[in-house]
Design a protein around this motif. Sequence first.
Motif, PDB file in Angstrom:
ATOM      1  N   GLY A   1       0.897  -1.133  -0.035  1.00  6.83           N
ATOM      2  CA  GLY A   1      -0.110  -0.017   0.007  1.00  6.83           C
ATOM      3  C   GLY A   1       0.847   1.297  -0.142  1.00  6.83           C
ATOM      4  O   GLY A   1       0.433   2.411   0.362  1.00  6.83           O
TER       5      GLY A   1
ATOM      6  N   ASP B   1       2.097  -1.880  -4.556  1.00  8.27           N
ATOM      7  CA  ASP B   1       0.596  -1.523  -4.756  1.00  8.27           C
ATOM      8  C   ASP B   1      -0.006  -1.387  -5.833  1.00  8.27           C
ATOM      9  O   ASP B   1       0.770  -1.961  -6.856  1.00  8.27           O
ATOM     10  CB  ASP B   1       0.887   0.097  -4.539  1.00  8.27           C
ATOM     11  CG  ASP B   1      -0.506   0.824  -3.967  1.00  8.27           C
ATOM     12  OD1 ASP B   1      -1.406   0.858  -4.628  1.00  8.27           O
ATOM     13  OD2 ASP B   1      -0.435   1.284  -2.712  1.00  8.27           O
TER      14      ASP B   1
ATOM     15  N   GLY C   1       1.431  -4.518  -8.039  1.00 12.35           N
ATOM     16  CA  GLY C   1       0.990  -5.759  -8.171  1.00 12.35           C
ATOM     17  C   GLY C   1      -0.148  -5.834  -7.034  1.00 12.35           C
ATOM     18  O   GLY C   1      -0.496  -5.031  -6.267  1.00 12.35           O
TER      19      GLY C   1
ATOM     20  N   GLY D   1      -9.860   0.572   2.439  1.00 13.82           N
ATOM     21  CA  GLY D   1     -10.447   1.106   3.572  1.00 13.82           C
ATOM     22  C   GLY D   1     -11.971   1.671   3.196  1.00 13.82           C
ATOM     23  O   GLY D   1     -12.476   1.404   2.385  1.00 13.82           O
TER      24      GLY D   1
ATOM     25  N   TYR E   1      -4.985   1.615  14.010  1.00 18.93           N
ATOM     26  CA  TYR E   1      -5.020   3.188  13.730  1.00 18.93           C
ATOM     27  C   TYR E   1      -6.599   3.632  14.082  1.00 18.93           C
ATOM     28  O   TYR E   1      -7.347   3.158  13.763  1.00 18.93           O
ATOM     29  CB  TYR E   1      -4.832   3.319  12.500  1.00 18.93           C
ATOM     30  CG  TYR E   1      -3.549   2.817  11.844  1.00 18.93           C
ATOM     31  CD1 TYR E   1      -2.510   2.599  12.403  1.00 18.93           C
ATOM     32  CD2 TYR E   1      -3.485   2.480  10.333  1.00 18.93           C
ATOM     33  CE1 TYR E   1      -1.423   2.266  11.828  1.00 18.93           C
ATOM     34  CE2 TYR E   1      -2.080   2.432   9.723  1.00 18.93           C
ATOM     35  CZ  TYR E   1      -1.220   2.035  10.546  1.00 18.93           C
ATOM     36  OH  TYR E   1      -0.083   1.519  10.204  1.00 18.93           O
TER      37      TYR E   1
HETATM   38  P1  NAD Z   1      -5.066   4.398   1.203  1.00 16.02           P
HETATM   39  O1  NAD Z   1      -6.317   3.888   0.408  1.00 16.02           O
HETATM   40  O2  NAD Z   1      -4.580   5.750   1.073  1.00 16.02           O
HETATM   41  O3  NAD Z   1      -4.026   3.364   0.966  1.00 16.02           O
HETATM   42  C1  NAD Z   1      -4.234   1.733   0.799  1.00 16.02           C
HETATM   43  C2  NAD Z   1      -3.247   1.411  -0.137  1.00 16.02           C
HETATM   44  O4  NAD Z   1      -3.393  -0.102  -0.469  1.00 16.02           O
HETATM   45  C3  NAD Z   1      -3.670   2.348  -1.497  1.00 16.02           C
HETATM   46  O5  NAD Z   1      -2.477   2.845  -2.220  1.00 16.02           O
HETATM   47  C4  NAD Z   1      -4.217   1.003  -2.499  1.00 16.02           C
HETATM   48  O6  NAD Z   1      -3.999   1.467  -3.950  1.00 16.02           O
HETATM   49  C5  NAD Z   1      -3.414  -0.217  -1.984  1.00 16.02           C
HETATM   50  N1  NAD Z   1      -4.239  -1.326  -2.169  1.00 16.02           N
HETATM   51  C6  NAD Z   1      -5.638  -1.530  -2.163  1.00 16.02           C
HETATM   52  N2  NAD Z   1      -5.825  -2.778  -2.496  1.00 16.02           N
HETATM   53  C7  NAD Z   1      -4.584  -3.310  -2.964  1.00 16.02           C
HETATM   54  C8  NAD Z   1      -4.314  -4.614  -3.456  1.00 16.02           C
HETATM   55  N3  NAD Z   1      -5.309  -5.548  -3.755  1.00 16.02           N
HETATM   56  N4  NAD Z   1      -3.007  -4.949  -3.897  1.00 16.02           N
HETATM   57  C9  NAD Z   1      -2.161  -4.101  -3.719  1.00 16.02           C
HETATM   58  N5  NAD Z   1      -2.507  -2.793  -2.875  1.00 16.02           N
HETATM   59  C10 NAD Z   1      -3.673  -2.294  -2.899  1.00 16.02           C
HETATM   60  O7  NAD Z   1      -5.629   3.985   2.795  1.00 16.02           O
HETATM   61  P2  NAD Z   1      -4.726   4.673   4.276  1.00 16.02           P
HETATM   62  O8  NAD Z   1      -5.616   5.475   4.867  1.00 16.02           O
HETATM   63  O9  NAD Z   1      -3.330   5.007   3.667  1.00 16.02           O
HETATM   64  O10 NAD Z   1      -4.634   3.327   4.905  1.00 16.02           O
HETATM   65  C11 NAD Z   1      -3.767   2.122   4.847  1.00 16.02           C
HETATM   66  C12 NAD Z   1      -3.951   1.205   5.977  1.00 16.02           C
HETATM   67  O11 NAD Z   1      -4.530   1.484   7.013  1.00 16.02           O
HETATM   68  C13 NAD Z   1      -5.340   0.283   5.419  1.00 16.02           C
HETATM   69  O12 NAD Z   1      -5.003  -0.956   5.853  1.00 16.02           O
HETATM   70  C14 NAD Z   1      -6.380   0.752   6.284  1.00 16.02           C
HETATM   71  O13 NAD Z   1      -7.367  -0.170   6.411  1.00 16.02           O
HETATM   72  C15 NAD Z   1      -5.795   1.183   7.536  1.00 16.02           C
HETATM   73  N6  NAD Z   1      -6.342   2.206   8.284  1.00 16.02           N
HETATM   74  C16 NAD Z   1      -6.271   3.424   8.070  1.00 16.02           C
HETATM   75  C17 NAD Z   1      -7.180   4.435   8.824  1.00 16.02           C
HETATM   76  C18 NAD Z   1      -7.158   5.703   8.425  1.00 16.02           C
HETATM   77  O14 NAD Z   1      -7.724   6.569   9.109  1.00 16.02           O
HETATM   78  N7  NAD Z   1      -6.638   6.311   7.122  1.00 16.02           N
HETATM   79  C19 NAD Z   1      -7.746   4.073   9.767  1.00 16.02           C
HETATM   80  C20 NAD Z   1      -7.509   2.750  10.317  1.00 16.02           C
HETATM   81  C21 NAD Z   1      -7.058   1.913   9.471  1.00 16.02           C
END
Ligand code: NAD
Length: 331
Positions: free
Chosen positions: A17, A41, A65, A90, A181
């Motif tokens: 990610g 990603d 990927g 998310g 988080y």
């Molecule tokens: P984001 O959507 O910006 O980042 C997630 C990344 O994962 C993206 O770049 C996306 O392209 C990539 N991704 C999704 N499916 C994929 C796949 N099948 N293969 C490869 N890559 C893939 O979101 P974020 O806010 O940066 O979240 C990161 C992590 O933190 C996630 O696991 C999310 O569930 C968790 N999280 C975030 C928050 C928040 O407040 N932002 C809160 C709790 C948990």
Amino acid sequence: MIKQFTKLKNKNILITGGAGFIGSNLCETLLKVGAQVTALDNFATGHQHNIEAFLNKENFSFIEGDIRDLETCHKACQNQDFVLHQAALGSVPRSIEDPIRSNAVNIGGFLNMLVAARDAGVKRFVYAASSSTYGDSEALPKVEENIGKPLSPYAITKYVNELYADNFFKTYGLNTIGLRYFNVFGRHQDPNGAYAAVIPKFVMQFMKHESPVINGDGTYSRDFTYIDNVIQMNLLAITTDNEEALNEVYNTAVGDRTTIKDMAEQLRGYLSAYDAEVKNIEIKHGPNRQGDVPHSLASIEKAQNKLNYKPSHVFAEGLKEAVDWYWENLG
Ligand code: NAD
């Protein structure tokens, strides 16, 4: 912060990610520390512009990927010392819209990553868990050991991640740490799209002179957590020498809460300093959203005691930095 983590210099670290909000921030800090960073990603919700600045760095490599493909996960985990697993879909509403896809990525993809990390002999697997795991538990502050029933498919996926991580430690000896988080915000968080998080979405709306719409009366509260606190937790999780800190989950938060109404007012205040017209924009209200937890406030005692975590930014400090970043980059 960087000085404290120089022992990560030359370590091989995979960030799944890595083109997303939190992942790209982790890449940025770890590149500065001198780690050998690989990002994986598929751009499902991440963006090329988040990693553009890293592409010419010799200690950065990128694999485009999908974590739903086991072979890709195996390839990405080869020779890695540590994995920071952030890739997931998310958003609670997205998971209600399409639970099958959220399940496939967040559980199927997670399991692939665990298997690949185990097979590659990764030293530590640190993963993004979520405050949504507290579900319908009304107890405040949230303490790691006391959770309720999940309120959405997304919350289920994040809880299953914790169960699998615990099982992989007990069955195969893979060391894991889960970071729950709490509403993370800050630079690089995507303000666009149907599933955008509330802070960047409201910033963008204020900048366009549109009225943000609060779901409900605005009295719901969140332990909004600035990205720098989250980066610190990830780095502590991979560097801690405290054996007792491993194979646990930790609230990743500030330990304070702000109502949605107050957050919107503060945002309007900060943005008015850049554009005086913003202070006249009305904040509107709509219906409550399904699956939303009314209040969230973390106890951060466990992280303080076991990981020596000290949040560097309270909410207001983080919000001010985030607003400055959005204004400079998207204003
Ligand atoms: P984001 O959507 O910006 O980042 C997630 C990344 O994962 C993206 O770049 C996306 O392209 C990539 N991704 C999704 N499916 C994929 C796949 N099948 N293969 C490869 N890559 C893939 O979101 P974020 O806010 O940066 O979240 C990161 C992590 O933190 C996630 O696991 C999310 O569930 C968790 N999280 C975030 C928050 C928040 O407040 N932002 C809160 C709790 C948990």
